[in-house]
Design a protein around this motif. Structure first.
Motif, mmCIF file in Angstrom:
data_model
loop_
_atom_site.group_PDB
_atom_site.id
_atom_site.type_symbol
_atom_site.label_atom_id
_atom_site.label_comp_id
_atom_site.label_asym_id
_atom_site.label_seq_id
_atom_site.Cartn_x
_atom_site.Cartn_y
_atom_site.Cartn_z
ATOM 1 N N PRO A 55 1.462 -1.119 0.073
ATOM 2 C CA PRO A 55 0.138 -0.151 -0.194
ATOM 3 C C PRO A 55 0.807 1.266 -0.539
ATOM 4 N N PHE A 56 0.869 2.524 -0.930
ATOM 5 C CA PHE A 56 1.040 3.801 -0.824
ATOM 6 C C PHE A 56 2.812 3.500 -1.320
ATOM 7 N N THR A 57 2.885 2.441 -2.149
ATOM 8 C CA THR A 57 4.456 2.440 -3.058
ATOM 9 C C THR A 57 3.978 2.758 -4.334
ATOM 10 N N GLY A 58 4.532 3.319 -4.891
ATOM 11 C CA GLY A 58 4.683 2.943 -7.114
ATOM 12 C C GLY A 58 4.782 3.945 -6.958
ATOM 13 N N ASP A 59 3.867 4.975 -7.061
ATOM 14 C CA ASP A 59 3.194 6.627 -7.475
ATOM 15 C C ASP A 59 3.055 7.362 -6.436
ATOM 16 N N ARG A 60 2.615 8.382 -7.214
ATOM 17 C CA ARG A 60 2.902 9.841 -7.015
ATOM 18 C C ARG A 60 2.154 9.255 -5.050
ATOM 19 N N SER A 61 1.054 9.504 -4.914
ATOM 20 C CA SER A 61 0.656 9.080 -3.366
ATOM 21 C C SER A 61 1.335 8.313 -2.614
ATOM 22 N N GLY A 62 1.777 7.175 -3.012
ATOM 23 C CA GLY A 62 2.179 7.017 -2.251
ATOM 24 C C GLY A 62 3.960 7.782 -1.578
ATOM 25 N N ARG A 63 4.446 8.028 -3.050
ATOM 26 C CA ARG A 63 5.842 9.061 -2.563
ATOM 27 C C ARG A 63 5.178 10.169 -1.263
ATOM 28 N N ARG A 64 4.090 10.520 -0.988
ATOM 29 C CA ARG A 64 4.308 11.673 -0.398
ATOM 30 C C ARG A 64 3.796 10.899 0.687
ATOM 31 N N VAL A 65 3.275 9.578 1.299
ATOM 32 C CA VAL A 65 2.702 9.493 1.731
ATOM 33 C C VAL A 65 4.052 8.536 3.052
ATOM 34 N N GLN A 66 5.002 8.433 1.865
ATOM 35 C CA GLN A 66 6.480 7.257 2.530
ATOM 36 C C GLN A 66 7.394 9.110 2.950
ATOM 37 N N ALA A 67 7.064 9.831 1.995
ATOM 38 C CA ALA A 67 7.931 11.575 2.862
ATOM 39 C C ALA A 67 7.582 11.810 3.791
ATOM 40 N N LEU A 68 6.009 11.477 3.751
ATOM 41 C CA LEU A 68 5.384 11.995 5.319
ATOM 42 C C LEU A 68 6.645 10.844 6.409
ATOM 43 N N LEU A 69 5.675 9.963 6.395
ATOM 44 C CA LEU A 69 6.550 9.180 7.256
ATOM 45 C C LEU A 69 7.755 8.934 7.375
ATOM 46 N N ILE A 70 8.796 9.411 6.997
ATOM 47 C CA ILE A 70 9.991 9.223 7.223
ATOM 48 C C ILE A 70 10.434 10.952 8.011
ATOM 49 N N ARG A 71 9.796 12.096 7.664
ATOM 50 C CA ARG A 71 9.882 12.967 8.736
ATOM 51 C C ARG A 71 9.409 12.500 9.689
ATOM 52 N N LEU A 72 7.987 11.907 10.058
ATOM 53 C CA LEU A 72 7.461 12.143 11.324
ATOM 54 C C LEU A 72 8.236 10.767 12.150
ATOM 55 N N GLY A 73 9.530 10.158 11.349
ATOM 56 C CA GLY A 73 10.018 8.937 11.496
ATOM 57 C C GLY A 73 9.697 7.943 11.668
ATOM 58 N N LEU A 74 8.643 7.524 11.029
ATOM 59 C CA LEU A 74 7.882 5.874 10.758
ATOM 60 C C LEU A 74 8.422 4.976 9.780
ATOM 61 N N SER A 75 9.479 5.923 9.213
ATOM 62 C CA SER A 75 9.900 4.656 8.641
ATOM 63 C C SER A 75 11.370 4.563 8.504
ATOM 64 N N GLU A 76 11.892 3.635 8.334
ATOM 65 C CA GLU A 76 13.235 3.421 8.407
ATOM 66 C C GLU A 76 14.041 4.271 7.303
ATOM 67 N N GLU A 77 13.230 4.623 6.005
ATOM 68 C CA GLU A 77 13.743 4.770 4.939
ATOM 69 C C GLU A 77 14.631 6.414 4.802
ATOM 70 N N SER A 78 15.233 6.131 3.921
ATOM 71 C CA SER A 78 15.805 7.425 3.389
ATOM 72 C C SER A 78 14.992 8.138 1.954
ATOM 73 N N ASP A 79 14.818 7.157 1.456
ATOM 74 C CA ASP A 79 14.025 7.637 -0.132
ATOM 75 C C ASP A 79 12.650 7.046 -0.614
ATOM 76 N N PRO A 80 11.843 8.087 0.382
ATOM 77 C CA PRO A 80 10.119 7.314 -0.106
ATOM 78 C C PRO A 80 9.525 6.574 -1.329
ATOM 79 N N ALA A 81 10.856 6.411 -2.150
ATOM 80 C CA ALA A 81 10.620 6.015 -3.368
ATOM 81 C C ALA A 81 10.442 4.659 -3.261
ATOM 82 N N VAL A 82 10.838 3.792 -1.990
ATOM 83 C CA VAL A 82 11.232 2.520 -2.040
ATOM 84 C C VAL A 82 10.241 1.568 -1.947
ATOM 85 N N LYS A 83 10.157 0.695 -2.705
ATOM 86 C CA LYS A 83 8.955 -0.435 -2.990
ATOM 87 C C LYS A 83 8.631 -1.011 -2.028
ATOM 88 N N ALA A 84 9.635 -1.327 -0.842
ATOM 89 C CA ALA A 84 8.869 -2.147 0.577
ATOM 90 C C ALA A 84 9.487 -1.482 1.447
#
Length: 202
Positions: A55-84
């Motif tokens: 969910p929420f990966t692979g498209d613009r919506s996904g990148r926006r959500v993943q970028a938000l999670l990164i800023r909030l410390g809810l993701s261990e990624e630095s790249d919002p385009a990661v597919k998993a």
């Protein structure tokens, strides 16, 4: 944090023949099974989760959500385009598990058919905060958590928090339709709820 689904799931559902014939895959929830935050979207996107399976990966919506999670410390990624993405403290799901033809809105029957999947995730995870992305997710959560109908359109409800027993419900505009200003409001609203999801582990 390893991201896994907390429940046995099916890859062979035909309750909605139109969706079954259109989808590339069934997309179930994904993330930290001990999550304090549950994000609920509408359906897998044709260019996104229907292809990636997450969910929420692979498209613009996904990148926006993943970028938000990164800023909030809810993701261990630095790249919002990661597919998993490796998520921490958050689980992401959708009201409907299959991509509707033409990325159209899900029908009431499709939402009803998929509801048991989402309900089991909610019961298993027991989040402190439920964040809905879009009107269909908000309508489902209002009925499920507040036993009520949406009191207004999602743009009016954007960024508002609602007490729902042990859970706080936050309603947001879907990232596919949110302006940059609305995404900023979403981040601010989530930051105001951080105390709720940073409680000691159960």
């Amino acid at each position: 944090m390893v991201t896994v689904h907390p429940l046995p799931v099916t890859d062979h559902c035909s309750l909605c023949p139109v969706l079954a014939n259109n989808r590339q895959r069934i997309v179930h929830g994904y993330g930290d099974p001990r999550a304090r935050v549950l994000l609920i979207g509408e359906a897998p996107g044709y260019l996104g989760a229907d292809r990636t399976g997450t969910p929420f990966t692979g498209d613009r919506s996904g990148r926006r959500v993943q970028a938000l999670l990164i800023r909030l410390g809810l993701s261990e990624e630095s790249d919002p385009a990661v597919k998993a993405p490796r998520l921490r403290g958050v689980f992401i799901s959708n009201v409907v598990r299959c991509n509707p033809p033409g990325n159209r809105n899900p029908t009431p029957a499709e939402v009803t058919n998929c509801a048991p999947f989402l309900r089991r995730e909610l019961e298993a995870i027991r989040p402190a905060v439920v964040v809905t992305l879009g009107s269909f997710a908000a309508a489902w959560a209002f009925r499920e958590l507040l036993h009520a109908e949406l009191p207004a359109g999602i743009r009016t409800l954007h960024g508002r928090a609602w007490p729902a027993g042990d859970v706080t419900l936050l309603t947001l505009v879907h990232p596919a339709r949110a302006s940059n200003a609305q995404m900023a409001v979403a981040e601010q609203a989530l930051r105001q709820l951080q105390d709720a999801w940073e409680l000691p582990e159960r």
